[in-house]
Design an enzyme around this catalytic site. Structure first.
Site, PDB file in Angstrom:
ATOM      1  N   THR A 125       9.087   1.046 -55.338  1.00 46.56           N
ATOM      2  CA  THR A 125       9.246  -0.239 -56.023  1.00 46.56           C
ATOM      3  C   THR A 125       8.182  -0.451 -57.096  1.00 46.56           C
ATOM      4  O   THR A 125       7.076   0.083 -56.991  1.00 46.56           O
ATOM      5  CB  THR A 125       9.153  -1.389 -54.990  1.00 46.56           C
ATOM      6  OG1 THR A 125       9.072  -2.633 -55.670  1.00 46.56           O
ATOM      7  CG2 THR A 125       7.905  -1.261 -54.116  1.00 46.56           C
ATOM      8  N   ASP A 126       8.510  -1.274 -58.073  1.00 47.40           N
ATOM      9  CA  ASP A 126       7.516  -1.620 -59.105  1.00 47.40           C
ATOM     10  C   ASP A 126       6.407  -2.523 -58.548  1.00 47.40           C
ATOM     11  O   ASP A 126       5.360  -2.690 -59.171  1.00 47.40           O
ATOM     12  CB  ASP A 126       8.185  -2.289 -60.319  1.00 47.40           C
ATOM     13  CG  ASP A 126       8.886  -3.608 -60.008  1.00 47.40           C
ATOM     14  OD1 ASP A 126       8.940  -4.009 -58.818  1.00 47.40           O
ATOM     15  OD2 ASP A 126       9.392  -4.239 -60.956  1.00 47.40           O
ATOM     16  N   GLU A 127       6.642  -3.114 -57.353  1.00 49.25           N
ATOM     17  CA  GLU A 127       5.644  -4.042 -56.808  1.00 49.25           C
ATOM     18  C   GLU A 127       4.330  -3.358 -56.466  1.00 49.25           C
ATOM     19  O   GLU A 127       3.312  -4.027 -56.304  1.00 49.25           O
ATOM     20  CB  GLU A 127       6.204  -4.764 -55.578  1.00 49.25           C
ATOM     21  CG  GLU A 127       7.433  -5.577 -55.907  1.00 49.25           C
ATOM     22  CD  GLU A 127       7.784  -6.623 -54.871  1.00 49.25           C
ATOM     23  OE1 GLU A 127       6.980  -6.886 -53.973  1.00 49.25           O
ATOM     24  OE2 GLU A 127       8.887  -7.187 -54.977  1.00 49.25           O
ATOM     25  N   TYR A 163       4.350  -6.140 -47.966  1.00 44.86           N
ATOM     26  CA  TYR A 163       5.443  -5.224 -48.342  1.00 44.86           C
ATOM     27  C   TYR A 163       4.973  -4.216 -49.375  1.00 44.86           C
ATOM     28  O   TYR A 163       5.117  -3.001 -49.197  1.00 44.86           O
ATOM     29  CB  TYR A 163       6.646  -6.023 -48.868  1.00 44.86           C
ATOM     30  CG  TYR A 163       7.638  -5.166 -49.637  1.00 44.86           C
ATOM     31  CD1 TYR A 163       8.410  -4.215 -48.980  1.00 44.86           C
ATOM     32  CD2 TYR A 163       7.788  -5.296 -51.030  1.00 44.86           C
ATOM     33  CE1 TYR A 163       9.305  -3.416 -49.684  1.00 44.86           C
ATOM     34  CE2 TYR A 163       8.684  -4.503 -51.727  1.00 44.86           C
ATOM     35  CZ  TYR A 163       9.442  -3.565 -51.049  1.00 44.86           C
ATOM     36  OH  TYR A 163      10.329  -2.765 -51.750  1.00 44.86           O
ATOM     37  N   LYS A 201       4.541  -0.097 -49.226  1.00 45.49           N
ATOM     38  CA  LYS A 201       5.249   0.841 -50.120  1.00 45.49           C
ATOM     39  C   LYS A 201       4.240   1.684 -50.903  1.00 45.49           C
ATOM     40  O   LYS A 201       4.443   2.877 -51.122  1.00 45.49           O
ATOM     41  CB  LYS A 201       6.170   0.081 -51.089  1.00 45.49           C
ATOM     42  CG  LYS A 201       7.377  -0.566 -50.452  1.00 45.49           C
ATOM     43  CD  LYS A 201       8.364   0.405 -49.817  1.00 45.49           C
ATOM     44  CE  LYS A 201       9.122   1.251 -50.817  1.00 45.49           C
ATOM     45  NZ  LYS A 201      10.186   2.059 -50.173  1.00 45.49           N
TER      46      LYS A 201
HETATM   47  P1  NAD Z   1      17.635  -3.131 -47.507  1.00 40.12           P
HETATM   48  O1  NAD Z   1      16.686  -3.958 -46.712  1.00 40.12           O
HETATM   49  O2  NAD Z   1      18.891  -3.737 -48.005  1.00 40.12           O
HETATM   50  O3  NAD Z   1      18.052  -1.843 -46.659  1.00 40.12           O
HETATM   51  C1  NAD Z   1      17.144  -1.088 -45.925  1.00 40.12           C
HETATM   52  C2  NAD Z   1      17.915  -0.177 -44.978  1.00 40.12           C
HETATM   53  O4  NAD Z   1      16.963   0.587 -44.225  1.00 40.12           O
HETATM   54  C3  NAD Z   1      18.783  -0.942 -43.967  1.00 40.12           C
HETATM   55  O5  NAD Z   1      20.055  -0.343 -43.889  1.00 40.12           O
HETATM   56  C4  NAD Z   1      18.023  -0.793 -42.667  1.00 40.12           C
HETATM   57  O6  NAD Z   1      18.867  -0.776 -41.515  1.00 40.12           O
HETATM   58  C5  NAD Z   1      17.333   0.558 -42.853  1.00 40.12           C
HETATM   59  N1  NAD Z   1      16.117   0.667 -42.052  1.00 40.12           N
HETATM   60  C6  NAD Z   1      15.095  -0.234 -41.946  1.00 40.12           C
HETATM   61  N2  NAD Z   1      14.176   0.208 -41.085  1.00 40.12           N
HETATM   62  C7  NAD Z   1      14.592   1.421 -40.651  1.00 40.12           C
HETATM   63  C8  NAD Z   1      14.047   2.379 -39.763  1.00 40.12           C
HETATM   64  N3  NAD Z   1      12.894   2.164 -39.137  1.00 40.12           N
HETATM   65  N4  NAD Z   1      14.724   3.535 -39.576  1.00 40.12           N
HETATM   66  C9  NAD Z   1      15.897   3.757 -40.198  1.00 40.12           C
HETATM   67  N5  NAD Z   1      16.482   2.878 -41.032  1.00 40.12           N
HETATM   68  C10 NAD Z   1      15.823   1.722 -41.262  1.00 40.12           C
HETATM   69  O7  NAD Z   1      16.769  -2.523 -48.685  1.00 40.12           O
HETATM   70  P2  NAD Z   1      17.167  -2.229 -50.209  1.00 40.12           P
HETATM   71  O8  NAD Z   1      16.969  -3.444 -50.997  1.00 40.12           O
HETATM   72  O9  NAD Z   1      18.475  -1.538 -50.255  1.00 40.12           O
HETATM   73  O10 NAD Z   1      15.990  -1.208 -50.607  1.00 40.12           O
HETATM   74  C11 NAD Z   1      16.140   0.192 -50.380  1.00 40.12           C
HETATM   75  C12 NAD Z   1      14.900   0.895 -50.846  1.00 40.12           C
HETATM   76  O11 NAD Z   1      14.693   0.668 -52.230  1.00 40.12           O
HETATM   77  C13 NAD Z   1      13.618   0.426 -50.148  1.00 40.12           C
HETATM   78  O12 NAD Z   1      12.794   1.553 -49.947  1.00 40.12           O
HETATM   79  C14 NAD Z   1      12.999  -0.533 -51.144  1.00 40.12           C
HETATM   80  O13 NAD Z   1      11.591  -0.568 -50.998  1.00 40.12           O
HETATM   81  C15 NAD Z   1      13.404   0.097 -52.455  1.00 40.12           C
HETATM   82  N6  NAD Z   1      13.549  -0.832 -53.590  1.00 40.12           N
HETATM   83  C16 NAD Z   1      14.301  -1.970 -53.478  1.00 40.12           C
HETATM   84  C17 NAD Z   1      14.469  -2.794 -54.589  1.00 40.12           C
HETATM   85  C18 NAD Z   1      15.314  -4.046 -54.536  1.00 40.12           C
HETATM   86  O14 NAD Z   1      15.319  -4.810 -55.507  1.00 40.12           O
HETATM   87  N7  NAD Z   1      16.054  -4.304 -53.469  1.00 40.12           N
HETATM   88  C19 NAD Z   1      13.856  -2.459 -55.802  1.00 40.12           C
HETATM   89  C20 NAD Z   1      13.060  -1.301 -55.871  1.00 40.12           C
HETATM   90  C21 NAD Z   1      12.935  -0.489 -54.757  1.00 40.12           C
HETATM   91  O1  DAU Z   2      10.576  -5.602 -57.754  1.00 40.23           O
HETATM   92  C1  DAU Z   2      11.274  -4.873 -56.786  1.00 40.23           C
HETATM   93  C2  DAU Z   2      11.343  -5.673 -55.509  1.00 40.23           C
HETATM   94  O2  DAU Z   2      12.240  -6.747 -55.745  1.00 40.23           O
HETATM   95  C3  DAU Z   2      11.803  -4.843 -54.320  1.00 40.23           C
HETATM   96  O3  DAU Z   2      10.858  -3.835 -54.058  1.00 40.23           O
HETATM   97  C4  DAU Z   2      11.974  -5.721 -53.080  1.00 40.23           C
HETATM   98  O4  DAU Z   2      12.483  -4.950 -52.013  1.00 40.23           O
HETATM   99  C5  DAU Z   2      12.944  -6.831 -53.415  1.00 40.23           C
HETATM  100  O5  DAU Z   2      13.071  -7.695 -52.317  1.00 40.23           O
HETATM  101  C6  DAU Z   2      12.485  -7.601 -54.650  1.00 40.23           C
HETATM  102  O6  DAU Z   2      11.288  -8.379 -54.365  1.00 40.23           O
HETATM  103  P1  DAU Z   2      11.104  -9.890 -54.893  1.00 40.23           P
HETATM  104  O7  DAU Z   2      10.150 -10.559 -54.006  1.00 40.23           O
HETATM  105  O8  DAU Z   2      10.863  -9.911 -56.355  1.00 40.23           O
HETATM  106  O9  DAU Z   2      12.626 -10.406 -54.659  1.00 40.23           O
HETATM  107  P2  DAU Z   2      13.205 -11.798 -54.068  1.00 40.23           P
HETATM  108  O10 DAU Z   2      14.681 -11.783 -54.304  1.00 40.23           O
HETATM  109  O11 DAU Z   2      12.711 -12.072 -52.685  1.00 40.23           O
HETATM  110  O12 DAU Z   2      12.546 -12.885 -55.021  1.00 40.23           O
HETATM  111  C7  DAU Z   2      12.782 -12.848 -56.422  1.00 40.23           C
HETATM  112  C8  DAU Z   2      11.983 -13.995 -57.033  1.00 40.23           C
HETATM  113  O13 DAU Z   2      12.550 -15.233 -56.619  1.00 40.23           O
HETATM  114  C9  DAU Z   2      10.528 -14.029 -56.592  1.00 40.23           C
HETATM  115  O14 DAU Z   2       9.733 -14.501 -57.683  1.00 40.23           O
HETATM  116  C10 DAU Z   2      10.518 -15.075 -55.465  1.00 40.23           C
HETATM  117  C11 DAU Z   2      11.616 -16.034 -55.891  1.00 40.23           C
HETATM  118  N1  DAU Z   2      12.387 -16.683 -54.797  1.00 40.23           N
HETATM  119  C12 DAU Z   2      12.876 -15.917 -53.804  1.00 40.23           C
HETATM  120  C13 DAU Z   2      13.597 -16.466 -52.774  1.00 40.23           C
HETATM  121  C14 DAU Z   2      14.138 -15.618 -51.650  1.00 40.23           C
HETATM  122  C15 DAU Z   2      12.631 -18.040 -54.846  1.00 40.23           C
HETATM  123  O15 DAU Z   2      12.208 -18.741 -55.805  1.00 40.23           O
HETATM  124  N2  DAU Z   2      13.361 -18.598 -53.840  1.00 40.23           N
HETATM  125  C16 DAU Z   2      13.834 -17.880 -52.787  1.00 40.23           C
HETATM  126  O16 DAU Z   2      14.478 -18.471 -51.880  1.00 40.23           O
END
Ligand code: NAD
Ligand code: DAU
Length: 349
Positions: A130-132, A155, A159
């Site tokens: 992730t970019d975080e 988180y 990562k």
């Molecule tokens: P998600 O939470 O939707 O899915 C995660 C999956 O991992 C789920 O299916 C869960 O059952 C599985 N999982 C969790 N713990 C586990 C364990 N101990 N063993 C096996 N499986 C397990 O997540 P996502 O949003 O699809 O993110 C996927 C990946 O991409 C993550 O590594 C996340 O850090 C990264 N990522 C997400 C975003 C985003 O915006 N969602 C952006 C950048 C990177």
């Molecule tokens: O940047 C990549 C990341 O983006 C991934 O690595 C994470 O897995 C993914 O969850 C996401 O993280 P964020 O914290 O940026 O996403 P989230 O959707 O939780 O929140 C987006 C923005 O909105 C953040 O500034 C917090 C705000 N927010 C979020 C929620 C859930 C609100 O204002 N209200 C809310 O209820």
């Protein structure tokens, strides 16, 4: 090729699994997922009968389970997405993030190291991050691949640790690895704890839409299929040992995004414009809330010819359509434990 994809029942993982199962009939795709609250096999009903797809239920924190499946299936490559992924949950309970994101990743690296036994020809460990990990930006600037790590939530710290372990296995043991660090994804199958699907769900049900603080935090949004396409390109053509940043060139302040989403939903639901904006409710800010993320994807664009394929307006419209057409999916994932999570997360704000 026997390809292990972890976290394939989650949001991004399910799109990656589908893309690989459909595009590479000669790869045997194994989807390893623990099916936590975020994992949902409904996300993959259309691929579950395909000959080149196998689901393996298990936990990456369980080294003995990994040993067993690596012995049975002789994986040649891994795309590692399994993770605890929600920042708010990491603030409420960080240990699950340490277990899955750190220990789970090291378990997988160790399983690969044992089974590949120094014969790394044709092998690859691809870590999806992730970019975080780069921390928080001011008003100017972009995260590049050489930006120093500065994670600030449990988180992102977990990562960042996992990224360091992956690079350490490359440098110390010579394991072929690739990494990518992506910005915020959105699209179908996104669990409604994250901003966009949570807002869609609440707008649809006429519930308050919680915006943290003043809504001024900025995120760079990318359509999930474009992330899956980037993973496909990096997996096949990225340089071993390298990192690629992936982003949407699409920065939005949360409040502007939510207002746009309200207007799109009013149009789709046949409501008078302005109706859904009345649901916007400013609530207590997230602890340690990162101000701004923005990604420089020029390396990925120049080296591998990748570019986002949809505009934000197109992607958001597709996303809203998907949620409106998949009411059953939304009803199922928001029943049971979700109610308890929602109450804990939002009622006291
Ligand atoms: P998600 O939470 O939707 O899915 C995660 C999956 O991992 C789920 O299916 C869960 O059952 C599985 N999982 C969790 N713990 C586990 C364990 N101990 N063993 C096996 N499986 C397990 O997540 P996502 O949003 O699809 O993110 C996927 C990946 O991409 C993550 O590594 C996340 O850090 C990264 N990522 C997400 C975003 C985003 O915006 N969602 C952006 C950048 C990177
Ligand atoms: O940047 C990549 C990341 O983006 C991934 O690595 C994470 O897995 C993914 O969850 C996401 O993280 P964020 O914290 O940026 O996403 P989230 O959707 O939780 O929140 C987006 C923005 O909105 C953040 O500034 C917090 C705000 N927010 C979020 C929620 C859930 C609100 O204002 N209200 C809310 O209820």
């Amino acid at each position: 090729m026997n390809l292990l994809i972890t976290g394939g029942a989650g949001f991004i993982g399910s799109h990656v699994v589908r893309l690989f199962v459909e595009s590479y009939p000669n790869y045997n795709i194994f989807n390893l997922d623990a099916l936590t609250y975020a994992g949902n096999l409904q996300n993959l009903v259309d691929v579950e009968e395909k000959a080149n797809y196998t689901f393996l239920k298990g936990d990456i924190t369980d080294a003995a389970f990994l040993e067993k499946i690596f012995s049975e299936h002789k994986f040649e490559a891994v795309i590692h997405l399994a993770a605890e992924s929600h920042v708010d949950r990491s603030i409420a309970g960080p240990m699950a993030f340490v277990a899955t994101n750190v220990l789970g990743t090291v378990n997988l690296l160790e399983a690969c190291r044992r089974h590949w036994a120094g014969d790394y020809a044709g092998k690859l460990f691809y870590h999806v991050s992730t970019d975080e990990v780069y921390g928080s930006l001011g008003e100017e600037g972009l995260f590049t691949e050489s930006t120093a790590y500065d994670p600030r939530s449990p988180y992102s710290a977990s990562k960042a640790a996992s990224d360091h372990f992956v690079r350490a296995w490359h440098h110390t043991y010579g394991m072929p690895v690739k990494l990518s660090n992506c910005s915020n994804n959105y699209g179908p199958n996104h669990f409604p704890e994250k901003l966009i699907p949570l807002a869609i769900h609440n707008i649809k049900s006429g519930k308050p839409v919680p915006v943290y603080g003043k809504g001024e935090n900025v995120r760079d949004w990318l359509y999930v299929l474009d992330h899956a396409r980037a993973i496909e390109a990096i997996f096949h053509r990225g340089k071993v040992g390298d990192t690629y940043n992936v982003g949407g060139v699409n920065e939005w302040r949360n409040i502007d995004l939510i207002e746009l989403l309200c207007d799109v939903m009013d149009e789709k639901l046949g409501r008078e414009q302005g109706t859904s904006r009345k649901l916007i409710t400013f609530v207590k800010d997230r602890a340690g809330h990162d101000a701004r993320y923005a990604i420089d994807s020029s390396k990925l664009m120049k080296e591998l010819g990748w570019a986002p394929s949809v505009t934000f307006e197109q992607g958001l419209a597709k996303t809203v359509d998907w949620y409106l057409q998949n009411e059953q999916w939304l009803a199922e994932v928001t029943s049971g434990h979700y109610q308890q999570y929602y109450a804990q997360q939002y009622e006291a704000r």
